[in-house]
Design a protein around this motif. Sequence first.
Motif, short mmCIF file in Angstrom:
data_model
loop_
_atom_site.label_atom_id
_atom_site.label_comp_id
_atom_site.label_asym_id
_atom_site.label_seq_id
_atom_site.Cartn_x
_atom_site.Cartn_y
_atom_site.Cartn_z
N ALA A 3 1.80 6.48 -7.01
CA ALA A 3 0.71 7.37 -7.42
C ALA A 3 1.11 8.83 -7.25
O ALA A 3 0.85 9.66 -8.12
N ALA A 61 2.40 1.67 -3.45
CA ALA A 61 1.40 2.15 -4.41
C ALA A 61 1.16 3.65 -4.23
O ALA A 61 1.01 4.39 -5.20
N ARG A 121 0.84 -1.21 0.00
CA ARG A 121 0.00 0.00 0.00
C ARG A 121 0.87 1.25 0.00
O ARG A 121 0.61 2.20 -0.74
#
Length: 101
Positions: free
Chosen positions: A69, A65, A62
């Motif tokens: 992003a 990611a 997480r």
Amino acid sequence: MGILAHPEEMTVSEATQRGVAGLVAEAERGTDVVVTRHRRPVAAVVAYQRLEELSQAAEDLRDFALVLARQAVDSGNRTSLDAVLQAYGHTRDSLADMPDE
């Protein structure tokens, strides 16, 4: 390789025969057990340490990611805290004077 490394599969009936103590012993030895009903996986028994490792890996993914992003949409422009405060009609002093709730 999946999340569980070479799990032993057994039916609900087989798991019942083995009992909780037997399933726990398998997990303690490092064997992941997948329990199936009608040939479909319905539960897994893993050592607690393995569960913690999987949880940490999920947390790391997480975070990764989020970094990707943010990197993908980062324009490089930065706004100072003082500029944001000014846009909302505040200063650092006016924030310091606000009562704590």
